[in-house]
Design an enzyme around this catalytic site. Structure first.
Site, PDB file in Angstrom:
ATOM      1  N   HIS A   1      -9.640   3.501   8.160  1.00 17.44           N
ATOM      2  CA  HIS A   1     -10.093   2.178   7.741  1.00 17.44           C
ATOM      3  C   HIS A   1     -11.493   1.858   8.258  1.00 17.44           C
ATOM      4  O   HIS A   1     -12.245   1.119   7.608  1.00 17.44           O
ATOM      5  CB  HIS A   1      -9.120   1.096   8.229  1.00 17.44           C
ATOM      6  CG  HIS A   1      -7.928   0.920   7.340  1.00 17.44           C
ATOM      7  ND1 HIS A   1      -6.758   1.635   7.501  1.00 17.44           N
ATOM      8  CD2 HIS A   1      -7.717   0.107   6.267  1.00 17.44           C
ATOM      9  CE1 HIS A   1      -5.889   1.266   6.574  1.00 17.44           C
ATOM     10  NE2 HIS A   1      -6.441   0.345   5.812  1.00 17.44           N
TER      11      HIS A   1
ATOM     12  N   ASN B   1       0.839  -1.209   0.000  1.00 14.19           N
ATOM     13  CA  ASN B   1       0.000   0.000   0.000  1.00 14.19           C
ATOM     14  C   ASN B   1       0.872   1.256   0.000  1.00 14.19           C
ATOM     15  O   ASN B   1       0.665   2.192   0.785  1.00 14.19           O
ATOM     16  CB  ASN B   1      -0.947   0.002   1.194  1.00 14.19           C
ATOM     17  CG  ASN B   1      -2.208   0.804   0.936  1.00 14.19           C
ATOM     18  OD1 ASN B   1      -2.395   1.360  -0.150  1.00 14.19           O
ATOM     19  ND2 ASN B   1      -3.079   0.890   1.925  1.00 14.19           N
TER      20      ASN B   1
END
Length: 485
Positions: free
Chosen positions: A372, A336
């Site tokens: 998240h 990521n």
């Protein structure tokens, strides 16, 4: 009149039956692949980026910018509708709000703070209203990507109003000097190669794409087909592997009686294998989308010292590093990448005024956890990352500074043994951290952690307190070193 009405009814019925048939077929295909229908829609949407990119290369490269923005907006909205139906209004609303914030508040810190509060508040409200105890693909998934884009846009716009000399060299690259239009912001936000799962890229980089500057051959379409196909092929390898293994390696098994009744070492080994495997679904998506970005030219990152084009501007994975590194920091650096770079650029470095790197790192990880979602598992996962990275750095520093340990570490014949031990620890506790991340709620991850006696927390908290004392014993003082020399 009656026949016309009947014709309309028949047409409507036909459309309804066709839609139901398509849904049924998609559902059957998803079931046969061991996936959900939403997951299959997501994969299809990601692969749709390739025909869109080919159309862009063939018909729109070097065309008027408004046509390119319209194409990106229309294709992105189509993908949003295909996956989330009318819930696409969430992204539309936030994009319009962001445009109004920039226009009404200008290049001010107020605009930046307002953007942060509005965009993060909207995302967190979405999480609160849609959260369940399982991983569901819903409108909040692409919206978290959009949230970072819009916050970064506001910060870059703010930097564009400053004296260039007051900016760092990095900030000068991303600072927006012009005033983005609503169409430009829409094209930037809905770009089909990154709308669903990323990667992150700046407004300035996107505008270079629109102007046709992201090519290795100025004035011509970029020679990026082969590099794009390589990333696509690698993504397909991971996709096939994940599809074949996913029915046999699941997080549901972590909650089963079979897992709990297994031996302690079996439970640890299963967690290790699962922790490595579970990340492959993310690797697949990012490799495929990176190929789309490369094909359009967005992945162009200049030329190296040999004059060879680099296509890694949108790389979210360093696959070789990811597969071979024995360190947690290595996995973080390979996984990521663009999101981590965004957090470093717009959050971590902006906290420099705190005067404490550890505090800034902790706050950055807290932001990532909230970004998240609101489940406790995210907080536990990033708390473990914070703890593990601190301990790993302490251990590396101890080995480097201790004459005895550094000599032991440099013994060639023992290198494979060291590597195996490091990898075992690395992926066991990566799986330990990912357990909380993937199981979301405290009752689930707590059950699994209890079954292995909170091994990760015990191991790293113990090292956190023990390593400083070991350092006192193993690392001689500078005065002693001077006498020895």
């Amino acid at each position: 009149m009656a026949s016309a009405a009947e014709g309309d009814m028949e047409a409507e019925l036909t459309r309804g039956l066709l839609w139901d048939f398509q849904d049924l077929s998609l559902n059957k295909l998803a079931t046969s692949l061991g996936a959900s229908e939403q997951a299959l829609r997501l994969i299809i949407s990601i692969f749709l980026g390739y025909p869109f990119a080919l159309f862009y290369r063939r018909y729109l490269f070097y065309k008027d910018s408004y046509l390119i923005h319209l194409f990106h907006t229309f294709t992105g909205l189509s993908i949003a509708y295909y996956n989330f139906g009318t819930q696409l209004y969430h992204s539309l609303l936030c994009i319009v709000l962001q445009f109004l914030i920039l226009r009404l508040m200008g290049r001010t810190i107020t605009a930046v703070l307002t953007t942060f509060c509005v965009q993060m508040g909207y995302l967190l409200a979405g999480y609160y209203n849609t959260a369940t105890g399982t991983y569901d693909i819903k409108w909040t998934m692409p919206h978290c990507v959009l949230t970072l884009k819009l916050i970064g846009l506001a910060i870059d716009y703010y930097d564009g109003g400053k004296d260039q000399k007051s900016l760092t060299s990095e900030q000068q690259i991303y600072a927006i000097r012009g005033v983005p239009s609503l169409l430009e912001i829409s094209g930037f936000s809905y770009f089909y190669g990154a709308f669903l799962v990323g990667p992150q890229f700046s407004m300035n980089h996107y505008m270079k794409l629109v102007r046709g500057e992201l090519t290795d051959v100025p004035g011509k379409i970029p020679n990026s087909t082969i590099p794009a196909l390589r990333r696509l092929a690698l993504g397909l390898v991971y996709l096939v592997g994940y599809t074949l293994l996913s029915p046999h390696i699941t997080e549901d098994y972590l909650l089963s009686d079979d897992y709990e009744n297994g031996s302690f070492w079996f439970r640890c080994m299963y967690m290790l294998i699962w922790g490595k495997f579970v990340l492959y679904k993310y690797v697949t998506c990012w490799l495929v989308t990176e190929g789309v970005c490369i094909l359009t030219g967005l992945g162009f990152n200049g030329l190296d010292e040999y004059g060879t084009a680099k296509w890694d501007a949108c790389a979210n994975m360093k696959v070789w590093l990811f597969e071979t590194t024995p360190r947690f920091t290595g996995t973080i650096a390979s996984f990521n990448i663009n999101t981590n770079a965004w957090v470093a650029r717009y959050f971590f470095k902006r906290l420099k005024f705190l005067g404490n790197k550890v505090l800034s790192q902790g706050l950055s990880l807290l932001f990532l956890a909230l970004w998240h979602g609101l489940h406790s598992g995210y907080l536990v996962c990033f708390q473990m990352e914070f703890l593990i990275v601190i301990v790993e750095r302490q251990a590396a520093s101890l080995i480097r500074d201790s004459p005895v340990l550094s000599r032991l570490a440099s013994i060639t014949v023992l290198q494979p043994l060291y590597y195996l031990a490091q990898q075992t620890i690395h992926w066991l506790f990566m799986g330990y951290s990912m357990t909380a991340f993937c199981l979301f709620t405290w009752d689930k991850w707590m059950k699994v952690y209890k079954s292995i006696y909170f091994l990760g927390h015990v191991f790293f908290l113990s090292l956190l307190f023990i390593l400083p004392y070991v350092r006192k014993v193993m690392v001689p003082r500078k005065e002693k070193l001077k006498k020895m020399e």
